[in-house]
Design an enzyme around this catalytic site. Structure first.
Site, PDB file in Angstrom:
ATOM      1  N   VAL A 141       0.829  -1.210   0.000  1.00  0.00           N
ATOM      2  CA  VAL A 141       0.000   0.000   0.000  1.00  0.00           C
ATOM      3  C   VAL A 141       0.865   1.261   0.000  1.00  0.00           C
ATOM      4  CG1 VAL A 141      -2.070  -1.028   0.990  1.00  0.00           C
ATOM      5  CG2 VAL A 141      -0.264  -0.198   2.516  1.00  0.00           C
ATOM      6  N   CYS A 142       2.117   1.111  -0.413  1.00  0.00           N
ATOM      7  CA  CYS A 142       3.013   2.263  -0.519  1.00  0.00           C
ATOM      8  C   CYS A 142       3.189   2.627  -1.990  1.00  0.00           C
ATOM      9  CB  CYS A 142       4.365   1.942   0.103  1.00  0.00           C
ATOM     10  SG  CYS A 142       5.431   3.391   0.231  1.00  0.00           S
ATOM     11  N   ILE A 143       3.089   3.902  -2.300  1.00  0.00           N
ATOM     12  CA  ILE A 143       3.224   4.358  -3.687  1.00  0.00           C
ATOM     13  C   ILE A 143       4.344   5.388  -3.814  1.00  0.00           C
ATOM     14  CG2 ILE A 143       0.870   3.813  -4.406  1.00  0.00           C
ATOM     15  CD1 ILE A 143       0.099   6.718  -3.834  1.00  0.00           C
ATOM     16  N   THR A 144       5.335   5.278  -2.929  1.00  0.00           N
ATOM     17  CA  THR A 144       6.453   6.222  -2.946  1.00  0.00           C
ATOM     18  C   THR A 144       7.145   6.253  -4.297  1.00  0.00           C
ATOM     19  OG1 THR A 144       6.827   5.979  -0.570  1.00  0.00           O
ATOM     20  CG2 THR A 144       8.672   6.785  -1.885  1.00  0.00           C
TER      21      THR A 144
END
Length: 327
Positions: free
Chosen positions: A175-178
């Site tokens: 759930v990380c979109i860095t």
């Protein structure tokens, strides 16, 4: 030069088995020592609001698992430490690096937690180094975990500042979109980044993010991790604090990133997203299965304990794990 380093991720690696020396996989020891404490498994549920709350933390501590409480209910952290200590359990909390956190750390002198994790997205920064030094000055007996980072230089700097362990992983989580929002991160090469960082480390490394299967835990240890922080595999359980949602008669739990607008409460510097995960059942069942799978990994490594995983050979076969396989 980084371009000379092999780049791969979990799905690209298969470990090569050695002769098994135990008569039953249940004989394999999955325990790990961190600081002055020994824990049942080298895994940590991610310190995220949809993964852990006080009830889950207490359950994990009672059963001999390591945990890190998230930092998003700031006023509850000090009472949480007291409650855990009153029950004879370790207290493990998270802090940020804002000015008021310095006063908070100082206020813990009378009842210091056993573990503090400095938890920000880009941990290779002066603000983290200064917070490490402050904690070590005020609470010298507290074990300090600092992160997140993605380079050997960062690991060395945080260790030199006094960190007892570093957390490696910039944006590989589900759930990380860095990497999408910023262009930076270890998403897609997290395992190679772990290998790279571990070669510089003198203290424990915690691999954080990108774990999709139980076999990835063994791979993390092979490439230098002492412990592995996991989000999505621990999300969606009946005990998980994520909101329960029903869609077309099926039950789901919310799971969102620590830098998402759902956690932050505003759409500012967003580097996380929200997803729905089917309810998985009980957390203890997942932990038991995780331990059994890791015991099997140790047996394939030809050993009796976790350290045997560090010495196995491996092959890089791009995306081979999903060739005809499903879970």
């Amino acid at each position: 030069m980084f371009n000379d380093i092999p780049v791969f991720d979990y799905e690209d690696i298969q470990l090569i088995p050695n002769k098994c020396i135990i008569s039953s996989r249940s004989q394999a020891d999955t325990s790990v020592k961190l600081g002055n404490y020994t824990f049942k498994l080298p895994v940590i549920p991610a310190n995220m609001q949809t993964i852990i709350d006080e009830e889950v933390a207490e359950t994990l501590a009672c059963e001999g698992y390591f945990y890190i409480m998230h930092r998003f209910n700031e006023e509850e952290r000090k009472p949480f430490i007291k409650r855990m200590h009153d029950k004879g359990l370790i207290a493990s909390i998270s802090v940020g690096v804002k000015d008021y956190e310095y006063d908070f750390v100082t206020s813990l002198k009378e009842d210091a937690p056993e573990f503090i994790t400095i938890d920000i997205a880009h941990g290779h920064s002066n603000s983290v180094i200064e917070m490490i030094q402050h904690i070590k000055q005020e609470l010298p007996e507290t074990f300090v975990i600092a992160g997140n980072v993605g380079t050997p230089e960062a690991v060395r700097e945080l260790e030199n500042a006094g960190a007892d362990a570093t957390k490696v992983g910039i944006g590989p989580g589900k759930v990380c979109i860095t990497k999408v929002k910023t262009g930076f991160g270890t998403g897609g090469w997290q395992l190679a980044a772990l290998r790279w960082c571990s070669k510089a480390a003198r203290k424990p490394i915690i691999a954080d993010g990108g774990i999709r299967t139980h076999g990835d835990i063994a791979k993390s240890i092979r490439f230098g991790a002492s412990m592995v922080m996991i989000g999505s595999l621990f999300a969606g359980h009946l005990e998980s604090p994520g909101k329960l949602v029903e869609v077309d008669g099926q039950q789901f739990k919310e799971y969102y990133g620590s830098a998402s607008e759902y956690q932050k409460g505003e759409h500012k510097n967003v580097e996380g997203k929200k997803i729905l995960l089917p309810v998985k059942g009980r957390l203890e069942d997942t932990l038991t299965e995780m331990q059994q799978d890791l015991q099997s990994s140790i047996s394939y490594a030809g050993g009796k304990e976790l350290d045997s995983l560090r010495h196995v050979d491996y092959v890089i076969v791009k995306n081979s794990i999903w060739n005809g396989d499903s879970i």
